[in-house]
Design a protein around this motif. Sequence first.
Motif, PDB file in Angstrom:
ATOM      1  N   MET A  80       0.819  -1.208   0.000  1.00  0.00           N
ATOM      2  CA  MET A  80       0.000   0.000   0.000  1.00  0.00           C
ATOM      3  C   MET A  80       0.857   1.263   0.000  1.00  0.00           C
ATOM      4  O   MET A  80       0.431   2.288  -0.536  1.00  0.00           O
ATOM      5  CB  MET A  80      -0.954  -0.024   1.199  1.00  0.00           C
ATOM      6  N   ALA A 123      -9.763   1.340 -15.127  1.00  0.00           N
ATOM      7  CA  ALA A 123      -9.615  -0.116 -14.965  1.00  0.00           C
ATOM      8  C   ALA A 123      -8.280  -0.583 -15.540  1.00  0.00           C
ATOM      9  O   ALA A 123      -7.615  -1.460 -14.979  1.00  0.00           O
ATOM     10  CB  ALA A 123     -10.780  -0.845 -15.635  1.00  0.00           C
ATOM     11  N   PRO A 141      -4.496 -12.160  -3.552  1.00  0.00           N
ATOM     12  CA  PRO A 141      -5.182 -10.992  -4.106  1.00  0.00           C
ATOM     13  C   PRO A 141      -4.665  -9.653  -3.588  1.00  0.00           C
ATOM     14  O   PRO A 141      -5.235  -8.634  -3.937  1.00  0.00           O
ATOM     15  CB  PRO A 141      -6.626 -11.209  -3.667  1.00  0.00           C
ATOM     16  N   ALA A 142      -3.580  -9.658  -2.763  1.00  0.00           N
ATOM     17  CA  ALA A 142      -3.118  -8.393  -2.181  1.00  0.00           C
ATOM     18  C   ALA A 142      -2.774  -7.360  -3.261  1.00  0.00           C
ATOM     19  O   ALA A 142      -3.116  -6.179  -3.130  1.00  0.00           O
ATOM     20  CB  ALA A 142      -1.914  -8.642  -1.278  1.00  0.00           C
ATOM     21  N   SER A 144      -3.951  -6.979  -6.409  1.00  0.00           N
ATOM     22  CA  SER A 144      -5.144  -6.401  -7.036  1.00  0.00           C
ATOM     23  C   SER A 144      -5.932  -5.536  -6.062  1.00  0.00           C
ATOM     24  O   SER A 144      -6.478  -4.497  -6.443  1.00  0.00           O
ATOM     25  CB  SER A 144      -6.058  -7.494  -7.588  1.00  0.00           C
ATOM     26  N   LEU A 145      -6.005  -5.975  -4.795  1.00  0.00           N
ATOM     27  CA  LEU A 145      -6.731  -5.187  -3.799  1.00  0.00           C
ATOM     28  C   LEU A 145      -6.054  -3.840  -3.560  1.00  0.00           C
ATOM     29  O   LEU A 145      -6.717  -2.803  -3.518  1.00  0.00           O
ATOM     30  CB  LEU A 145      -6.849  -5.964  -2.484  1.00  0.00           C
ATOM     31  N   ALA A 146      -4.721  -3.842  -3.424  1.00  0.00           N
ATOM     32  CA  ALA A 146      -3.998  -2.584  -3.217  1.00  0.00           C
ATOM     33  C   ALA A 146      -4.174  -1.673  -4.433  1.00  0.00           C
ATOM     34  O   ALA A 146      -4.411  -0.468  -4.296  1.00  0.00           O
ATOM     35  CB  ALA A 146      -2.515  -2.855  -2.968  1.00  0.00           C
ATOM     36  N   GLU A 148      -6.674  -1.678  -6.741  1.00  0.00           N
ATOM     37  CA  GLU A 148      -8.055  -1.182  -6.822  1.00  0.00           C
ATOM     38  C   GLU A 148      -8.293  -0.102  -5.770  1.00  0.00           C
ATOM     39  O   GLU A 148      -8.925   0.911  -6.035  1.00  0.00           O
ATOM     40  CB  GLU A 148      -9.058  -2.320  -6.614  1.00  0.00           C
ATOM     41  N   ALA A 149      -7.792  -0.349  -4.559  1.00  0.00           N
ATOM     42  CA  ALA A 149      -7.972   0.639  -3.488  1.00  0.00           C
ATOM     43  C   ALA A 149      -7.249   1.936  -3.847  1.00  0.00           C
ATOM     44  O   ALA A 149      -7.774   3.034  -3.634  1.00  0.00           O
ATOM     45  CB  ALA A 149      -7.451   0.080  -2.162  1.00  0.00           C
ATOM     46  N   ALA A 152      -9.198   3.787  -6.512  1.00  0.00           N
ATOM     47  CA  ALA A 152     -10.419   4.343  -5.914  1.00  0.00           C
ATOM     48  C   ALA A 152     -10.089   5.620  -5.133  1.00  0.00           C
ATOM     49  O   ALA A 152     -10.784   6.633  -5.251  1.00  0.00           O
ATOM     50  CB  ALA A 152     -11.080   3.309  -5.005  1.00  0.00           C
ATOM     51  N   VAL A 153      -9.009   5.568  -4.356  1.00  0.00           N
ATOM     52  CA  VAL A 153      -8.593   6.750  -3.600  1.00  0.00           C
ATOM     53  C   VAL A 153      -8.266   7.892  -4.556  1.00  0.00           C
ATOM     54  O   VAL A 153      -8.685   9.039  -4.354  1.00  0.00           O
ATOM     55  CB  VAL A 153      -7.373   6.430  -2.702  1.00  0.00           C
ATOM     56  N   THR A 185     -11.589   1.119   6.369  1.00  0.00           N
ATOM     57  CA  THR A 185     -11.450  -0.338   6.275  1.00  0.00           C
ATOM     58  C   THR A 185     -11.124  -0.953   7.632  1.00  0.00           C
ATOM     59  O   THR A 185     -11.444  -2.110   7.885  1.00  0.00           O
ATOM     60  CB  THR A 185     -10.380  -0.758   5.247  1.00  0.00           C
TER      61      THR A 185
ATOM     62  N   MET B  80     -17.903   0.240   6.982  1.00  0.00           N
ATOM     63  CA  MET B  80     -17.341  -0.907   6.277  1.00  0.00           C
ATOM     64  C   MET B  80     -18.074  -2.199   6.638  1.00  0.00           C
ATOM     65  O   MET B  80     -18.139  -3.117   5.823  1.00  0.00           O
ATOM     66  CB  MET B  80     -15.839  -1.027   6.566  1.00  0.00           C
ATOM     67  N   LEU B 145     -15.512   6.056  -0.254  1.00  0.00           N
ATOM     68  CA  LEU B 145     -14.347   5.174  -0.095  1.00  0.00           C
ATOM     69  C   LEU B 145     -14.782   3.770   0.309  1.00  0.00           C
ATOM     70  O   LEU B 145     -14.299   2.770  -0.241  1.00  0.00           O
ATOM     71  CB  LEU B 145     -13.372   5.748   0.936  1.00  0.00           C
ATOM     72  N   GLU B 148     -16.468   2.150  -2.809  1.00  0.00           N
ATOM     73  CA  GLU B 148     -15.496   1.746  -3.831  1.00  0.00           C
ATOM     74  C   GLU B 148     -14.689   0.535  -3.361  1.00  0.00           C
ATOM     75  O   GLU B 148     -14.431  -0.391  -4.119  1.00  0.00           O
ATOM     76  CB  GLU B 148     -14.533   2.897  -4.151  1.00  0.00           C
ATOM     77  N   ILE B 156     -12.944  -8.616  -7.085  1.00  0.00           N
ATOM     78  CA  ILE B 156     -11.769  -9.482  -6.969  1.00  0.00           C
ATOM     79  C   ILE B 156     -12.168 -10.862  -6.417  1.00  0.00           C
ATOM     80  O   ILE B 156     -11.732 -11.902  -6.915  1.00  0.00           O
ATOM     81  CB  ILE B 156     -10.685  -8.791  -6.114  1.00  0.00           C
ATOM     82  N   GLU B 180      -8.167  -9.402   3.747  1.00  0.00           N
ATOM     83  CA  GLU B 180      -6.934  -9.070   3.016  1.00  0.00           C
ATOM     84  C   GLU B 180      -6.863  -7.566   2.751  1.00  0.00           C
ATOM     85  O   GLU B 180      -5.800  -6.953   2.866  1.00  0.00           O
ATOM     86  CB  GLU B 180      -6.907  -9.784   1.659  1.00  0.00           C
ATOM     87  N   VAL B 184      -3.960  -5.108   3.850  1.00  0.00           N
ATOM     88  CA  VAL B 184      -3.206  -4.333   2.852  1.00  0.00           C
ATOM     89  C   VAL B 184      -3.261  -2.848   3.163  1.00  0.00           C
ATOM     90  O   VAL B 184      -2.231  -2.158   3.136  1.00  0.00           O
ATOM     91  CB  VAL B 184      -3.754  -4.619   1.426  1.00  0.00           C
TER      92      VAL B 184
END
Lengths: 188, 188
Positions: A80, A123, A141-142, A144-146, A148-149, A152-153, A185, B80, B145, B148, B156, B180, B184
């Motif tokens: 991140m 995307a 998935p870390a 892709s999650l980081a 996407e997050a 988004a931010v 989160t 969340m 946030l 998203e 994912i 996850e 992250v």
Amino acid sequence: MGRWEPNARGRLEQAALELYLERGFEQTTVAEIAKRAGLTERTFFRHFADKREVLFWGSGTLQEHLVNAVADAPESAAPMDATAAAIESVGALFQERGENARRRQAVIAANAELRERELVKLATLSAALAEALRRRGVAEPAASLAAEAGIAVFKIAFGRWISETGGADLSSIIRESLDELKAVTAGR
Amino acid sequence: MGRWEPNARGRLEQAALELYLERGFEQTTVAEIAKRAGLTERTFFRHFADKREVLFWGSGTLQEHLVNAVADAPESAAPMDATAAAIESVGALFQERGENARRRQAVIAANAELRERELVKLATLSAALAEALRRRGVAEPAASLAAEAGIAVFKIAFGRWISETGGADLSSIIRESLDELKAVTAGR
């Protein structure tokens, strides 16, 4: 061959953004853009494939910038943190473009087809960011999650920056939004 | 008036998904879908506006489901947590659809126009989710946030579920992916 026109690309972009806002993207022709810029249609087509490209030519640079920033982050940086460094550096790019970045966004917001194109762009950036993180050894998935997050931010921070004329700079809004994401989160 | 056809919608959907996978979405006609389902084109058009709608008719239901789940979350639930409850409940819906959800995704993955349509759908769901959070009193940018991040987790997790045939159920993959994401964004 045409004569050399100083800053033709910048003048064409400026003219196009003005016309898209005045008349709407659909209603504006390349001939009108060239005329407003004091240049020929031929010069327009040396710089841009079509009138949509005036709005999206920066995507490649943006992607390169994001990917390089992730690659350049210190080896010890968490996924991140590498992502944050990347979107903050992209924020600085937009900050430099200033008023044109705001105008571009207003043009896109007013047109459904352009909004779709922008979603596809985001995307694509997210996929490139995830790939850059995997190259640092971040697992799925870390990664892709980081990614996407992070995108988004960026999107949300950008929207806030656009609406707060004369307010904080984009990089600080990005940092604030990242902190908000962490808080959200974490369930606070 | 046509005669009553038992489960016409389900038969048409089934036939359409098979044909889209066999021949490609572009190459399939409504006449072929109706024929494969043992029904008429007229029956097809009573259920779907066009062949794309066979893939996207569920969007409204999905949005309603997400929004209701957020509204129904306990008053004490953090943004969340309300978001997590919503995407887990939508996960259960997809789990029920099983093989058809997988087929639909394979059809969409194979076609650029459908991938764009899917991105627009996800952006619409994210906006509806943010609006539902704001109605709970969640401020901006926390609402956007969380929304998203929730949609990103869903996307994912869904991708992992699709690729792991016979593996864990979608709701548990969603819960894992949420954990996850927390890890992250916390920088671990």
